[in-house]
Design a protein around this motif. Sequence first.
Motif, PDB file in Angstrom:
ATOM      1  N   ARG A 174       1.029 122.404  81.093  1.00 37.01           N
ATOM      2  CA  ARG A 174       1.382 121.065  81.621  1.00 37.01           C
ATOM      3  C   ARG A 174      -0.401 121.242  79.869  1.00 37.01           C
ATOM      4  O   ARG A 174      -0.354 120.030  79.010  1.00 37.01           O
ATOM      5  N   ARG A 175      -1.168 122.013  80.212  1.00 39.48           N
ATOM      6  CA  ARG A 175      -2.502 121.788  79.604  1.00 39.48           C
ATOM      7  C   ARG A 175      -2.491 122.555  77.993  1.00 39.48           C
ATOM      8  O   ARG A 175      -2.521 121.385  77.316  1.00 39.48           O
TER       9      ARG A 175
ATOM     10  N   LYS B  34       1.054 124.438  85.585  1.00 40.62           N
ATOM     11  CA  LYS B  34       0.502 122.969  85.169  1.00 40.62           C
ATOM     12  C   LYS B  34      -1.098 123.640  84.067  1.00 40.62           C
ATOM     13  O   LYS B  34      -0.962 123.351  83.451  1.00 40.62           O
ATOM     14  N   VAL B  35      -0.248 124.989  83.675  1.00 42.68           N
ATOM     15  CA  VAL B  35      -0.689 125.690  82.394  1.00 42.68           C
ATOM     16  C   VAL B  35      -0.291 124.789  81.239  1.00 42.68           C
ATOM     17  O   VAL B  35      -0.853 124.851  80.347  1.00 42.68           O
TER      18      VAL B  35
END
Length: 89
Positions: A33-34, A30-31
């Motif tokens: 992707r951000r 998730k990180v």
Amino acid sequence: MPEYVELVCDEMPLSVVVLDPGPRAVEVTKVLRRLTGLSLWHSKTLISSVPATVLEDLPEDAAATAATALREAGALVEVRRQPMSPAQS
């Protein structure tokens, strides 16, 4: 008498390399992707093929910020200096 000149680079580009996603691979994905703007599938694929260079050509402060975010998510991360290509020198 010969003169010597020392070349000093202002800032060499840096890469952020994920060595191990750690126990919380979902959080690291998730990180990532951000930070990169990649899709969730591409981020997961990149994390599953470690060691992987996830960000390139960053200034020092941006590389440190990205590495810190990935470490806080649980990843083992390394910031590496990129060698200068002949075109850049």
